[in-house]
Design an enzyme around this catalytic site. Sequence first.
Site, mmCIF file in Angstrom:
data_model
loop_
_atom_site.group_PDB
_atom_site.id
_atom_site.type_symbol
_atom_site.label_atom_id
_atom_site.label_comp_id
_atom_site.label_asym_id
_atom_site.label_seq_id
_atom_site.Cartn_x
_atom_site.Cartn_y
_atom_site.Cartn_z
ATOM 1 N N LYS A 218 41.346 31.927 25.362
ATOM 2 C CA LYS A 218 41.104 30.691 25.254
ATOM 3 C C LYS A 218 40.559 30.262 23.769
ATOM 4 C CE LYS A 218 40.661 29.671 30.091
ATOM 5 N NZ LYS A 218 39.753 28.841 31.328
ATOM 6 N N ARG A 257 40.459 36.727 35.425
ATOM 7 C CA ARG A 257 41.842 36.022 35.502
ATOM 8 C C ARG A 257 42.361 36.151 33.935
ATOM 9 N NH1 ARG A 257 44.511 31.401 34.059
ATOM 10 N NH2 ARG A 257 46.139 30.666 35.530
#
Length: 280
Positions: A218, A257
């Site tokens: 991210k 994840r």
Amino acid sequence: MSRLPQRPGDRPLVMGVVNVTPDSFSDGGRWLDPASAIEHGLALLQEGADLLDIGGESTRPGASRPAPQEEIDRVVPVVRGLAALGAVVSVDTMRAQVATAALEAGAAIVNDVSGGLADEAMAATVAAAGVPFVAMHWRGHSKDMQSRTHYDDVVQDVCRELASRRDALLAAGIAADQLVLDPGLGFAKTAAQNWTLLGAIDTFTALGQPLLVGASRKSFLGTVGSVDGSVVPADQRDAATAAVSVLLAQAEVWGIRVHEVHSTRAACDVIARVREAGRG
């Protein structure tokens, strides 16, 4: 009906990401073809993934939503193919009709980044199916979510809002032992807020439900390891992701994840072996 997979001993479950989208921030378009997506999912399993998360809608900031049938057409062949090969499959969707189609194709878990807020039918659908549900903290769709980053206290506000979703989902009939929470790193959060949430991850474990956390590649990791302050490309953020995975493994979250499985699985195994040695 399926039960929530349990943590394997002293490490979190590792959830491998399979994006069946043309526009995901990290790997959009690479596995849009079902055969390629299935092959990628199998590769993630070989690297050590415990389960696979199949998504047909990009949730990167600013992304547009596909039509419901288009999302179904993207994910169902991949879910069916991987489930038939023995994979534990999660469907990453905000739509009840997509969840239903994926469950019929063999998915065992529904992972909804809106926590059931985007589709009022989702909670009842999951409760009736009797399957595990991952509910993320969410303040709005990708198109404008980054305009919703005001918090009085980001940890306390996210915790309170996530607790509210927990209570609503339990009231809707989802079993407590089937509900997983996710603090939603990157969703209506600034980079600084993401770091603050990571530093307070124990606050979220106190909500009483298993935690899934997705920090993989991210944007808040974009300058980690950069010598000159330039932004590191998304596909080169796996070392930073693995470092975050160490922190999460130490916090004993239920699952992590990630896009690249091997480094996170190795990081989690290190934590597990140190703990095992300490007991010996």
